[in-house]
Motif scaffolding. Structure first.
Motif, mmCIF file in Angstrom:
data_model
loop_
_atom_site.group_PDB
_atom_site.id
_atom_site.type_symbol
_atom_site.label_atom_id
_atom_site.label_comp_id
_atom_site.label_asym_id
_atom_site.label_seq_id
_atom_site.Cartn_x
_atom_site.Cartn_y
_atom_site.Cartn_z
ATOM 1 N N ARG A 8 0.837 -1.204 0.000
ATOM 2 C CA ARG A 8 0.000 0.000 0.000
ATOM 3 C C ARG A 8 0.868 1.248 0.000
ATOM 4 O O ARG A 8 0.623 2.212 -0.743
ATOM 5 C CB ARG A 8 -0.915 -0.032 1.235
ATOM 6 C CG ARG A 8 -2.047 0.978 1.254
ATOM 7 C CD ARG A 8 -1.685 2.371 1.624
ATOM 8 N NE ARG A 8 -0.875 2.449 2.809
ATOM 9 C CZ ARG A 8 -0.344 3.587 3.259
ATOM 10 N NH1 ARG A 8 -0.516 4.718 2.615
ATOM 11 N NH2 ARG A 8 0.403 3.595 4.354
ATOM 12 N N TRP A 81 -2.246 -10.069 9.604
ATOM 13 C CA TRP A 81 -2.735 -8.956 8.791
ATOM 14 C C TRP A 81 -2.257 -7.608 9.328
ATOM 15 O O TRP A 81 -2.060 -6.672 8.561
ATOM 16 C CB TRP A 81 -4.261 -8.966 8.752
ATOM 17 C CG TRP A 81 -4.836 -10.082 7.933
ATOM 18 C CD1 TRP A 81 -4.203 -10.844 6.987
ATOM 19 C CD2 TRP A 81 -6.188 -10.552 7.984
ATOM 20 N NE1 TRP A 81 -5.063 -11.754 6.456
ATOM 21 C CE2 TRP A 81 -6.290 -11.606 7.044
ATOM 22 C CE3 TRP A 81 -7.305 -10.195 8.731
ATOM 23 C CZ2 TRP A 81 -7.484 -12.290 6.820
ATOM 24 C CZ3 TRP A 81 -8.497 -10.882 8.525
ATOM 25 C CH2 TRP A 81 -8.579 -11.914 7.578
ATOM 26 N N GLY A 87 1.260 -8.705 6.816
ATOM 27 C CA GLY A 87 0.137 -8.041 6.167
ATOM 28 C C GLY A 87 -0.774 -8.992 5.424
ATOM 29 O O GLY A 87 -0.636 -10.213 5.475
ATOM 30 N N GLY A 100 -1.086 -5.365 -1.311
ATOM 31 C CA GLY A 100 -1.708 -5.385 0.005
ATOM 32 C C GLY A 100 -0.891 -4.598 1.001
ATOM 33 O O GLY A 100 -0.154 -3.674 0.644
ATOM 34 N N VAL A 103 -3.024 -3.727 7.806
ATOM 35 C CA VAL A 103 -4.156 -2.923 8.265
ATOM 36 C C VAL A 103 -4.034 -2.698 9.772
ATOM 37 O O VAL A 103 -3.414 -3.496 10.483
ATOM 38 C CB VAL A 103 -5.482 -3.652 7.916
ATOM 39 C CG1 VAL A 103 -5.675 -4.882 8.788
ATOM 40 C CG2 VAL A 103 -6.675 -2.721 8.015
ATOM 41 N N VAL A 116 -13.056 -1.143 7.642
ATOM 42 C CA VAL A 116 -11.615 -0.928 7.772
ATOM 43 C C VAL A 116 -11.397 0.297 8.652
ATOM 44 O O VAL A 116 -12.018 1.341 8.447
ATOM 45 C CB VAL A 116 -10.954 -0.721 6.397
ATOM 46 C CG1 VAL A 116 -9.459 -0.464 6.557
ATOM 47 C CG2 VAL A 116 -11.188 -1.933 5.505
ATOM 48 N N ASP A 118 -8.370 2.721 10.916
ATOM 49 C CA ASP A 118 -6.962 3.075 11.046
ATOM 50 C C ASP A 118 -6.783 4.011 12.231
ATOM 51 O O ASP A 118 -7.679 4.812 12.546
ATOM 52 C CB ASP A 118 -6.452 3.745 9.773
ATOM 53 C CG ASP A 118 -4.938 3.726 9.687
ATOM 54 O OD1 ASP A 118 -4.374 2.663 9.402
ATOM 55 O OD2 ASP A 118 -4.308 4.771 9.923
ATOM 56 N N GLN A 145 -5.545 5.317 1.928
ATOM 57 C CA GLN A 145 -5.058 4.144 2.656
ATOM 58 C C GLN A 145 -6.219 3.215 3.009
ATOM 59 O O GLN A 145 -6.153 1.991 2.799
ATOM 60 C CB GLN A 145 -4.333 4.585 3.923
ATOM 61 C CG GLN A 145 -3.806 3.449 4.781
ATOM 62 C CD GLN A 145 -3.094 3.962 6.028
ATOM 63 O OE1 GLN A 145 -3.050 5.162 6.296
ATOM 64 N NE2 GLN A 145 -2.532 3.057 6.799
ATOM 65 N N TYR A 149 -7.127 -0.687 1.434
ATOM 66 C CA TYR A 149 -7.386 -1.903 2.203
ATOM 67 C C TYR A 149 -8.791 -2.430 1.974
ATOM 68 O O TYR A 149 -9.022 -3.651 2.033
ATOM 69 C CB TYR A 149 -7.129 -1.646 3.688
ATOM 70 C CG TYR A 149 -5.665 -1.455 3.994
ATOM 71 C CD1 TYR A 149 -4.699 -2.302 3.446
ATOM 72 C CD2 TYR A 149 -5.232 -0.432 4.818
ATOM 73 C CE1 TYR A 149 -3.356 -2.131 3.713
ATOM 74 C CE2 TYR A 149 -3.877 -0.247 5.093
ATOM 75 C CZ TYR A 149 -2.950 -1.095 4.529
ATOM 76 O OH TYR A 149 -1.622 -0.927 4.785
ATOM 77 N N THR A 152 -8.341 -4.428 -1.059
ATOM 78 C CA THR A 152 -7.566 -5.627 -0.756
ATOM 79 C C THR A 152 -8.447 -6.723 -0.174
ATOM 80 O O THR A 152 -8.411 -7.884 -0.628
ATOM 81 C CB THR A 152 -6.429 -5.294 0.228
ATOM 82 O OG1 THR A 152 -5.510 -4.397 -0.400
ATOM 83 C CG2 THR A 152 -5.690 -6.549 0.664
ATOM 84 N N TYR A 153 -9.242 -6.378 0.834
ATOM 85 C CA TYR A 153 -10.054 -7.409 1.489
ATOM 86 C C TYR A 153 -11.202 -7.887 0.620
ATOM 87 O O TYR A 153 -11.654 -9.027 0.751
ATOM 88 C CB TYR A 153 -10.516 -6.920 2.863
ATOM 89 C CG TYR A 153 -9.405 -7.029 3.885
ATOM 90 C CD1 TYR A 153 -9.161 -8.232 4.545
ATOM 91 C CD2 TYR A 153 -8.555 -5.964 4.127
ATOM 92 C CE1 TYR A 153 -8.108 -8.358 5.436
ATOM 93 C CE2 TYR A 153 -7.500 -6.074 5.022
ATOM 94 C CZ TYR A 153 -7.283 -7.273 5.671
ATOM 95 O OH TYR A 153 -6.220 -7.403 6.545
#
Length: 243
Positions: A8, A81, A87, A100, A103, A116, A118, A145, A149, A152-153
């Motif tokens: 990322r 992860w 990750g 990826g 997270v 998600v 952060d 960011q 993610y 990604t998921y």
């Protein structure tokens, strides 16, 4: 096609400055970065706190206060992860990349989708997220960011909500006494995200690594601007000495 691993952070670097991205991820040339150890410590403490409610499968009090209908997501891979050197990654064979990153946290909504989240830490006299988001690209990078993610998921097979959160801890700098303690105000920032840009950005970053040309320096890149001014001054001083 060779599979290129793109984190990322790598993709974000390519968005900020293509030259710095190519120098770092193709030629292994980059300026050293100091670790933000205090931020890392805060992230770890927040992780421990959420893990407490994760084990109990109960909503964190923050969720109750802010009307977030979720619990911290409990999954056997959570520690991996969230680990910077592990990750969560997926592979796109067609376009030749593995993408990826790590997270901060995932929350499970009542409808079965993932949120998600952060964690960020700062210390400002006046914290104003809307003003910061409008004025500074790094704040918009925080949303990118989260969107990265989310994408990604989804590629890993999870249903992911467009809803995302930043837990922003703002340290109080003007307390009368330190007493070896820092106190923080928490700002829970909800973002409505759109990850449509992610795949094209990864593909473009992948293409930069295959190119034989070096991208032009960015006029907004701090590193490129510093190196350009340094080179200009060195050239000027050399010419003065030679004269």
């Amino acid at each position: 096609m060779e599979i290129k691993k793109l984190s990322r952070f790598a993709v974000e670097t390519s968005l900020n400055c293509e030259r710095c991205f190519v120098l770092q991820y193709k030629y292994k040339i980059s300026m050293p970065m100091l670790p933000f150890t205090l931020n890392i410590a805060c992230d770890g403490l927040v992780k421990n706190e959420f893990d407490y409610y994760r084990k109990k499968q109960e909503p964190h009090p923050i969720f109750i206060k802010h009307g977030i209908e979720a619990v911290p997501f409990d999954h056997p891979e959570m520690d991996n992860w969230r680990h910077n050197f592990k990750g969560a990654y997926f592979v796109d064979e067609e376009n030749g990349f593995k993408a990826g990153g790590a997270v901060d946290d995932l929350w499970l909504k009542n409808d079965g989708s993932l949120i998600v989240a952060d964690t960020k830490t700062t210390a400002k006299n006046i914290f104003n997220w809307d003003e910061t988001f409008e004025k500074y690209d790094y704040a918009r990078g925080y949303q990118r960011q989260l969107e990265f993610y989310q994408y990604t998921y989804r590629q890993l097979g999870f249903e992911v909500s467009d809803e995302a959160y930043i837990l922003y801890y703002n340290g109080r700098k003007n307390e009368d006494f330190f007493n070896q303690q820092l106190t923080f105000d928490l700002h829970v920032i909800k973002l409505d995200c759109d990850a449509a840009w992610v795949k094209p950005a990864i593909i473009h970053a992948r293409s930069l690594l295959d190119s034989d040309s070096l991208p032009e320096p960015s006029n907004t890149c701090d590193k490129c601007c510093y190196l350009k001014k340094r080179w200009q001054l060195s050239k000027k001083l050399s010419q003065e000495v030679s004269a």
